[in-house]
Scaffold this motif. Structure first.
Motif, PDB file in Angstrom:
ATOM      1  N   THR A   6     -33.670  37.014   1.204  1.00 41.64           N
ATOM      2  CA  THR A   6     -32.889  36.519   2.332  1.00 41.64           C
ATOM      3  C   THR A   6     -33.484  35.266   2.944  1.00 41.64           C
ATOM      4  N   ASP A   7     -34.800  35.123   2.911  1.00 41.74           N
ATOM      5  CA  ASP A   7     -35.409  33.892   3.431  1.00 41.74           C
ATOM      6  C   ASP A   7     -34.966  32.696   2.592  1.00 41.74           C
ATOM      7  N   LEU A   8     -34.973  32.859   1.275  1.00 32.92           N
ATOM      8  CA  LEU A   8     -34.557  31.769   0.387  1.00 32.92           C
ATOM      9  C   LEU A   8     -33.074  31.465   0.559  1.00 32.92           C
ATOM     10  N   VAL A   9     -32.260  32.523   0.665  1.00 29.77           N
ATOM     11  CA  VAL A   9     -30.817  32.331   0.848  1.00 29.77           C
ATOM     12  C   VAL A   9     -30.538  31.631   2.170  1.00 29.77           C
ATOM     13  N   ARG A  10     -31.181  32.067   3.242  1.00 23.01           N
ATOM     14  CA  ARG A  10     -30.958  31.433   4.544  1.00 23.01           C
ATOM     15  C   ARG A  10     -31.416  29.974   4.542  1.00 23.01           C
ATOM     16  N   THR A  11     -32.487  29.672   3.829  1.00 22.59           N
ATOM     17  CA  THR A  11     -32.940  28.280   3.730  1.00 22.59           C
ATOM     18  C   THR A  11     -31.888  27.433   3.023  1.00 22.59           C
ATOM     19  N   SER A  12     -31.324  27.951   1.930  1.00 21.00           N
ATOM     20  CA  SER A  12     -30.284  27.220   1.210  1.00 21.00           C
ATOM     21  C   SER A  12     -29.029  27.067   2.067  1.00 21.00           C
ATOM     22  N   LEU A  13     -28.657  28.116   2.795  1.00 20.89           N
ATOM     23  CA  LEU A  13     -27.497  28.036   3.679  1.00 20.89           C
ATOM     24  C   LEU A  13     -27.720  26.983   4.768  1.00 20.89           C
ATOM     25  N   ARG A  16     -28.009  23.222   2.741  1.00 16.37           N
ATOM     26  CA  ARG A  16     -26.838  22.664   2.047  1.00 16.37           C
ATOM     27  C   ARG A  16     -25.545  23.416   2.315  1.00 16.37           C
ATOM     28  N   GLY A  17     -25.607  24.486   3.103  1.00 16.29           N
ATOM     29  CA  GLY A  17     -24.398  25.187   3.503  1.00 16.29           C
ATOM     30  C   GLY A  17     -23.958  26.296   2.571  1.00 16.29           C
ATOM     31  N   TYR A  18     -24.615  26.458   1.427  1.00 19.78           N
ATOM     32  CA  TYR A  18     -24.255  27.527   0.498  1.00 19.78           C
ATOM     33  C   TYR A  18     -25.474  27.921  -0.322  1.00 19.78           C
ATOM     34  N   ALA A  19     -25.397  29.085  -0.959  1.00 18.45           N
ATOM     35  CA  ALA A  19     -26.454  29.571  -1.840  1.00 18.45           C
ATOM     36  C   ALA A  19     -25.804  30.259  -3.025  1.00 18.45           C
ATOM     37  N   TYR A  20     -26.346  30.006  -4.211  1.00 19.91           N
ATOM     38  CA  TYR A  20     -25.859  30.682  -5.415  1.00 19.91           C
ATOM     39  C   TYR A  20     -26.996  31.475  -6.025  1.00 19.91           C
ATOM     40  N   VAL A  21     -26.717  32.749  -6.319  1.00 13.47           N
ATOM     41  CA  VAL A  21     -27.689  33.640  -6.938  1.00 13.47           C
ATOM     42  C   VAL A  21     -27.181  33.972  -8.342  1.00 13.47           C
ATOM     43  N   PRO A  22     -27.868  33.525  -9.392  1.00 15.70           N
ATOM     44  CA  PRO A  22     -27.421  33.823 -10.764  1.00 15.70           C
ATOM     45  C   PRO A  22     -27.421  35.315 -11.045  1.00 15.70           C
ATOM     46  N   VAL A 193     -18.739  30.880 -10.479  1.00 17.78           N
ATOM     47  CA  VAL A 193     -19.487  32.117 -10.281  1.00 17.78           C
ATOM     48  C   VAL A 193     -19.472  32.899 -11.591  1.00 17.78           C
ATOM     49  N   GLU A 194     -20.640  33.082 -12.166  1.00 13.39           N
ATOM     50  CA  GLU A 194     -20.761  33.808 -13.426  1.00 13.39           C
ATOM     51  C   GLU A 194     -20.538  35.297 -13.201  1.00 13.39           C
ATOM     52  N   THR A 195     -20.192  36.002 -14.261  1.00 12.16           N
ATOM     53  CA  THR A 195     -20.081  37.451 -14.158  1.00 12.16           C
ATOM     54  C   THR A 195     -21.392  38.027 -13.620  1.00 12.16           C
ATOM     55  N   ASN A 196     -21.295  38.769 -12.535  1.00  8.96           N
ATOM     56  CA  ASN A 196     -22.427  39.361 -11.798  1.00  8.96           C
ATOM     57  C   ASN A 196     -23.212  38.342 -10.968  1.00  8.96           C
ATOM     58  N   GLY A 197     -22.768  37.094 -10.929  1.00  5.95           N
ATOM     59  CA  GLY A 197     -23.382  36.124 -10.040  1.00  5.95           C
ATOM     60  C   GLY A 197     -22.810  36.235  -8.638  1.00  5.95           C
ATOM     61  N   LEU A 198     -23.491  35.638  -7.673  1.00  6.35           N
ATOM     62  CA  LEU A 198     -23.126  35.754  -6.259  1.00  6.35           C
ATOM     63  C   LEU A 198     -23.179  34.386  -5.594  1.00  6.35           C
ATOM     64  N   LEU A 199     -22.117  34.029  -4.886  1.00  6.76           N
ATOM     65  CA  LEU A 199     -22.039  32.785  -4.131  1.00  6.76           C
ATOM     66  C   LEU A 199     -21.807  33.120  -2.660  1.00  6.76           C
ATOM     67  N   ILE A 200     -22.597  32.537  -1.785  1.00  2.00           N
ATOM     68  CA  ILE A 200     -22.471  32.743  -0.338  1.00  2.00           C
ATOM     69  C   ILE A 200     -22.421  31.377   0.328  1.00  2.00           C
ATOM     70  N   TRP A 201     -21.507  31.217   1.294  1.00  2.00           N
ATOM     71  CA  TRP A 201     -21.503  29.957   2.034  1.00  2.00           C
ATOM     72  C   TRP A 201     -21.275  30.198   3.523  1.00  2.00           C
ATOM     73  N   ASP A 202     -21.660  29.173   4.293  1.00  2.00           N
ATOM     74  CA  ASP A 202     -21.529  29.184   5.750  1.00  2.00           C
ATOM     75  C   ASP A 202     -20.091  28.809   6.099  1.00  2.00           C
ATOM     76  N   ASN A 203     -19.317  29.800   6.527  1.00  2.00           N
ATOM     77  CA  ASN A 203     -17.898  29.571   6.792  1.00  2.00           C
ATOM     78  C   ASN A 203     -17.657  28.757   8.054  1.00  2.00           C
ATOM     79  N   TRP A 204     -18.629  28.679   8.946  1.00  2.00           N
ATOM     80  CA  TRP A 204     -18.473  27.825  10.124  1.00  2.00           C
ATOM     81  C   TRP A 204     -18.624  26.354   9.759  1.00  2.00           C
ATOM     82  N   ARG A 205     -19.216  26.092   8.634  1.00  2.00           N
ATOM     83  CA  ARG A 205     -19.598  24.733   8.254  1.00  2.00           C
ATOM     84  C   ARG A 205     -18.836  24.179   7.041  1.00  2.00           C
ATOM     85  N   MET A 206     -18.642  25.010   6.032  1.00  2.00           N
ATOM     86  CA  MET A 206     -18.166  24.529   4.744  1.00  2.00           C
ATOM     87  C   MET A 206     -16.656  24.685   4.585  1.00  2.00           C
TER      88      MET A 206
END
Length: 234
Positions: A6-13, A16-22, A193-206
């Motif tokens: 979550t620290d890495l994801v929050r840093t990416s959010l 750059r406003g989004y995070a992708y987890v393979p 988004v690859e099969t079983n991959g996860l994309l999260i973005w900041d909806n207030w921003r992006m």
């Protein structure tokens, strides 16, 4: 084994406003993992996790997530009262084979920077009508709200955007939509988004959208993530 750092994801959010987890090499409880960022919010039918896949009920020429057609730039939940979801999370049960099906994202805060301080004040002060067509979801949801484009929250600026459902009624709102389309076309990034991959973005921003695709077996799941208990709503 946890999927999200979550620290890495929050840093990416933040950066750059989004995070992708393979795709990981182990099974993951995606709803539980995403909920570490904040509470999952009920969606149209009250479900916390919603399936996004083509339906025979919709023609590909319609603008809806439930076909294979291209979507237009928007933020999520702009037509609902209260505070829009902070984050949107998508994970793929089955990615689309072949070209297309990318989620496209552009930084709405960078778009706002192209407006003068006076214009940004106007976007925060003037309330506009936002209304969706009841034909865009299987539930035929018909929702509308009157809200400014921009609202301020202790956790950050809350941006709403739609090229279809913002009822343009003055020069500023017309420019906002037109500039938003131009900005998105020039500056978006595309994430498949690859099969079983996860994309999260900041909806207030992006701002986000989707490219058209040909594989009707594409199947994503979506969760909307709210702010922590105790944050004010508006």
């Amino acid at each position: 084994m946890a999927l999200l750092d979550t620290d890495l994801v929050r840093t990416s959010l933040r950066d750059r406003g989004y995070a992708y987890v393979p795709p990981p090499d182990h099974d993951v409880d995606y709803p539980a993992e995403v909920a570490r960022l904040g509470p999952l919010l009920p969606q149209y039918a009250g479900e916390l996790v919603r399936d996004i896949r083509p339906s025979l009920a919709f023609e590909d020429e319609e603008v809806t997530p439930y076909n294979t057609g291209e979507l237009r730039p928007h933020t999520e939940w702009y037509e609902f009262p209260g505070l829009p979801p902070r984050y949107v999370a998508l994970w793929a049960v089955r990615a689309a084979e072949g070209p297309g099906g990318e989620t496209t994202l552009a930084d709405g805060y960078a778009l706002l920077a192209s407006f003068s301080p006076e214009e940004r004040e106007g976007l925060a002060r003037t309330a506009y009508e936002w209304r969706t067509s009841p034909g865009r979801t299987p539930e035929r949801v018909d929702r509308g709200v009157v809200r400014p484009v921009l609202r301020h929250h202790p956790d950050g600026a809350v941006l709403r955007f739609s090229t279809l459902d913002l009822r343009v009624r003055d020069e500023l709102s017309a420019r906002y939509v037109a500039e938003g389309l131009r900005f998105f076309a020039r500056h978006h990034v595309a994430v498949k988004v690859e099969t079983n991959g996860l994309l999260i973005w900041d909806n207030w921003r992006m701002l986000h959208s989707r490219t058209a695709f040909g594989d009707p077996r594409r199947h994503l799941r979506r969760a909307l993530v709210g702010v922590r208990v105790g944050s004010p709503v508006g």
